[in-house]
Design an enzyme around this catalytic site. Structure first.
Site, mmCIF file in Angstrom:
data_model
loop_
_atom_site.group_PDB
_atom_site.id
_atom_site.type_symbol
_atom_site.label_atom_id
_atom_site.label_comp_id
_atom_site.label_asym_id
_atom_site.label_seq_id
_atom_site.Cartn_x
_atom_site.Cartn_y
_atom_site.Cartn_z
ATOM 1 N N VAL A 13 -33.701 -22.392 -45.570
ATOM 2 C CA VAL A 13 -32.478 -22.654 -44.883
ATOM 3 C C VAL A 13 -32.562 -22.821 -43.301
ATOM 4 O O VAL A 13 -32.017 -23.925 -42.974
ATOM 5 C CB VAL A 13 -31.263 -21.597 -45.330
ATOM 6 C CG1 VAL A 13 -29.832 -21.886 -44.495
ATOM 7 C CG2 VAL A 13 -31.144 -21.355 -46.710
ATOM 8 N N CYS A 70 -30.728 -21.263 -30.219
ATOM 9 C CA CYS A 70 -30.529 -20.234 -31.353
ATOM 10 C C CYS A 70 -31.931 -19.772 -31.770
ATOM 11 O O CYS A 70 -32.756 -20.491 -31.843
ATOM 12 C CB CYS A 70 -29.837 -20.430 -32.615
ATOM 13 S SG CYS A 70 -29.621 -19.181 -34.088
ATOM 14 N N ARG A 123 -22.052 -18.020 -31.964
ATOM 15 C CA ARG A 123 -21.987 -19.340 -32.511
ATOM 16 C C ARG A 123 -20.925 -19.650 -33.256
ATOM 17 O O ARG A 123 -20.429 -20.785 -33.362
ATOM 18 C CB ARG A 123 -23.256 -19.933 -33.514
ATOM 19 C CG ARG A 123 -24.679 -19.910 -32.612
ATOM 20 C CD ARG A 123 -25.809 -20.107 -33.457
ATOM 21 N NE ARG A 123 -25.499 -21.465 -33.918
ATOM 22 C CZ ARG A 123 -25.851 -22.484 -33.057
ATOM 23 N NH1 ARG A 123 -26.534 -22.431 -31.941
ATOM 24 N NH2 ARG A 123 -25.932 -23.634 -33.368
ATOM 25 N N LYS A 160 -18.689 -9.683 -42.174
ATOM 26 C CA LYS A 160 -18.479 -10.378 -40.831
ATOM 27 C C LYS A 160 -18.371 -11.996 -41.000
ATOM 28 O O LYS A 160 -17.345 -12.379 -40.462
ATOM 29 C CB LYS A 160 -20.052 -10.132 -40.171
ATOM 30 C CG LYS A 160 -19.966 -11.057 -38.766
ATOM 31 C CD LYS A 160 -21.450 -10.750 -38.113
ATOM 32 C CE LYS A 160 -22.768 -11.680 -38.913
ATOM 33 N NZ LYS A 160 -22.525 -12.901 -38.486
ATOM 34 N N ASN A 161 -19.134 -12.566 -41.965
ATOM 35 C CA ASN A 161 -18.786 -13.833 -42.018
ATOM 36 C C ASN A 161 -17.674 -14.274 -42.809
ATOM 37 O O ASN A 161 -17.568 -15.466 -43.115
ATOM 38 C CB ASN A 161 -20.195 -14.520 -42.778
ATOM 39 C CG ASN A 161 -21.402 -14.418 -41.808
ATOM 40 O OD1 ASN A 161 -21.291 -14.086 -40.768
ATOM 41 N ND2 ASN A 161 -22.728 -14.540 -42.176
ATOM 42 N N ARG A 193 -23.723 -6.630 -33.332
ATOM 43 C CA ARG A 193 -22.847 -7.943 -33.736
ATOM 44 C C ARG A 193 -22.560 -7.997 -35.306
ATOM 45 O O ARG A 193 -21.560 -8.608 -35.436
ATOM 46 C CB ARG A 193 -23.572 -9.129 -33.630
ATOM 47 C CG ARG A 193 -24.048 -9.497 -32.198
ATOM 48 C CD ARG A 193 -24.650 -10.777 -31.841
ATOM 49 N NE ARG A 193 -23.847 -11.685 -32.901
ATOM 50 C CZ ARG A 193 -24.613 -12.784 -33.055
ATOM 51 N NH1 ARG A 193 -25.762 -13.011 -32.967
ATOM 52 N NH2 ARG A 193 -23.969 -13.469 -34.025
ATOM 53 N N ARG A 249 -29.788 -25.508 -35.433
ATOM 54 C CA ARG A 249 -28.480 -25.257 -35.699
ATOM 55 C C ARG A 249 -27.458 -26.388 -35.300
ATOM 56 O O ARG A 249 -26.630 -25.794 -34.676
ATOM 57 C CB ARG A 249 -28.115 -23.773 -35.595
ATOM 58 C CG ARG A 249 -29.008 -22.880 -36.232
ATOM 59 C CD ARG A 249 -28.426 -21.357 -36.343
ATOM 60 N NE ARG A 249 -27.427 -20.960 -36.935
ATOM 61 C CZ ARG A 249 -26.832 -19.967 -36.966
ATOM 62 N NH1 ARG A 249 -27.182 -18.774 -35.971
ATOM 63 N NH2 ARG A 249 -25.662 -19.694 -37.681
ATOM 64 N N ASP A 267 -29.792 -14.411 -45.256
ATOM 65 C CA ASP A 267 -29.547 -13.497 -44.510
ATOM 66 C C ASP A 267 -30.033 -12.184 -45.129
ATOM 67 O O ASP A 267 -29.976 -11.054 -44.589
ATOM 68 C CB ASP A 267 -27.854 -13.331 -44.433
ATOM 69 C CG ASP A 267 -27.349 -14.415 -43.277
ATOM 70 O OD1 ASP A 267 -28.058 -14.885 -42.688
ATOM 71 O OD2 ASP A 267 -26.240 -14.640 -43.515
#
Ligand code: EPU
Length: 419
Positions: free
Chosen positions: A328, A117, A93, A22-23, A398, A122, A306
């Site tokens: 993070v 968020c 985002r 995804k990223n 998502r 963020r 993540d």
């Protein structure tokens, strides 16, 4: 709103194919805006965030076609407006990723500010400061970022914090800037490297991808190309944790083992036997209960934020006490509160969760608050007595392709109920 029901208690066994990341696909789709010709992107995961990105590009006038193997052909030459509207940005985002490419290629961009968020504040100040240092005129008005530049100019950028999409936005912008851009304190995530590889295949001149200093020699144009997206390391890690928590044996294939070093070390510390090939990872727990593993999240190559929620889930049923520190994002423990409702023994102190493992959790209705939190609640459901109902699972769609099919294939009791 769809819900998932997970009937716990079965060890997971078998093979699972890992989808494209995804990223990585999101910035790569944004990068197509830089090209002068059509691009073909392969190994695209079937995800809501991909659909949202396609809608975003489509609204700008970009032509998109998808074939049955989820290869997307993108032709940016039909673009007629450089706007990312609030109603799309607020659902994703990562829409901010169009800012750099639009500005660099078309000299203007109007992108809604992403707003609130569930995992932290963020901000996007580093994206904006970097583009301003490259000569862009940036104003924030009416909830929108309005940016203009005749041609961006190469600059030396020292990022205040390691930011993944910030690095990606500035990297994409620098490719068409006049002169050399140096991005220091750049993110080293494999997804940044995948984007850089795609940009290089389009004719960009980038050095240092995968290190904390990126040097980009701007070129006057980029051409279309064909590019295959990297495998999803977070999806891989999530299935391996599912194997470990349930005392099972799971083999992930079509993955990229070299991107998972920190996660695999923690799984071994938890007592898993791990075997790795060129594009597969096998985890065997041999029916044992995992041992508690403590960790601290940080930018790559350290342990990924993540995967934090999934390791909280693992520790809820591990032997011993673990401390998990999130460095993070400031507010990424919502899943822990839901797991407490399932009988997990978790105490939150600031940015640390202290988890004392119990032999089993107990099913309860729970609510997903973000993507990785949803994944962790499903994992918790796999080791609970009874049927766990996970609500608000639109978050999971998502970022995880066909999660219930993939988990069912491994023997999990999971089904979706339309709501
Ligand atoms: N930050 C700033 N200013 C900025 C940008 C970031 O202060 O201008 C701070 C953030 O507030 C955060 C830290 O820097 O505390 C790191 O955030 P980063 O910018 O790296 O996050 P991101 O780029 O918005 C990407 C992933 C996230 C992942 C993070 C961290 C994408 C599309 N998203 O987000 O993925 O958690 O990097 O690795 O690549 C997910 O997939 O579930 C997800 C949230």
């Amino acid at each position: 709103m769809d819900k998932l029901i997970i009937s716990g208690g079965r060890p997971l066994e078998g093979d699972v194919r890992i989808s494209g990341a995804k990223n990585a696909v999101l910035p790569i789709l944004a990068a197509t805006l830089l090209a002068d010709g059509p691009m073909t992107i392969g190994n695209v995961p079937h995800l809501q965030d991909v659909t949202t990105t396609m809608e975003l590009l489509g609204r700008m006038g970009v032509s998109l076609t998808v074939d049955e193997r989820m290869r997307i052909e993108v032709d940016p030459s039909t673009l007629h407006q450089c706007v990312a509207p609030y109603e799309l940005v607020r659902t994703m985002r990562a829409s901010i990723l169009v800012l750099g490419p639009l500005l660099a290629r078309y000299g203007e961009a109007e992108v809604s500010l992403p707003g609130g968020c569930a995992i932290g504040s963020r901000p996007v100040n580093i994206h904006l400061e970097g583009l301003a240092a490259m000569g862009a005129d940036i104003r924030v008005e009416g909830g929108y970022i309005r940016a203009r530049a005749n041609r961006l100019k190469g600059a030396r950028l020292v990022l205040d914090t390691v930011t993944v999409t910030g690095t990606e936005n500035l990297l994409m912008a620098a490719c068409l800037a006049d002169g050399i851009t140096v991005i220091e304190n750049a993110a080293r995530e494999p997804e940044v490297v995948d984007l850089a590889n795609c940009l290089k295949a389009m004719g960009a001149r980038i050095h240092g991808a995968g290190t904390d200093t990126l040097t980009v020699e701007g070129v006057s144009s980029l051409h279309g190309c064909e590019y295959r997206v990297l495998a999803d390391r977070i999806e891989t890690g999530t299935f391996l944790v599912a194997g470990a928590m349930t005392g099972g044996r799971v083999r992930t294939r079509d993955t990229a083992p070299k991107t998972l070093d920190a996660v695999l070390l923690k799984l071994e510390e938890a007592g898993a036997h791990i075997n790795v090939g060129e594009d597969w990872i096998e985890l065997d727990m041999q029916g044992r209960r995992p041992r508690a593993v403590s960790l601290r999240t940080a930018p790559y190559p350290a342990f990924p934020t993540d995967m934090q929620a999934q390791f909280v889930a693992l520790n809820t049923v591990a032997e011993g006490i673990a401390t998990i520190t999130e460095t993070v994002f400031e507010n990424r423990f919502m899943h822990a509160l839901e797991m407490q409702r399932m009988g997990a023994d978790i105490r939150i102190e600031g940015n640390t969760a202290i988890i004392r493992g119990v032999p089993r959790l107990k099913a309860a209705p729970v609510m997903a608050t973000d993507l990785r939190a949803s994944a962790s609640l499903i994992l918790a459901g796999l080791v609970s007595d009874g049927d766990t109902l996970v609500d608000r699972i639109y978050h999971i769609d998502r970022g995880y392709e066909c999660i219930e099919e993939k988990l069912s294939q491994l023997g999990a009791g999971i089904r979706r109920v339309p709501g």
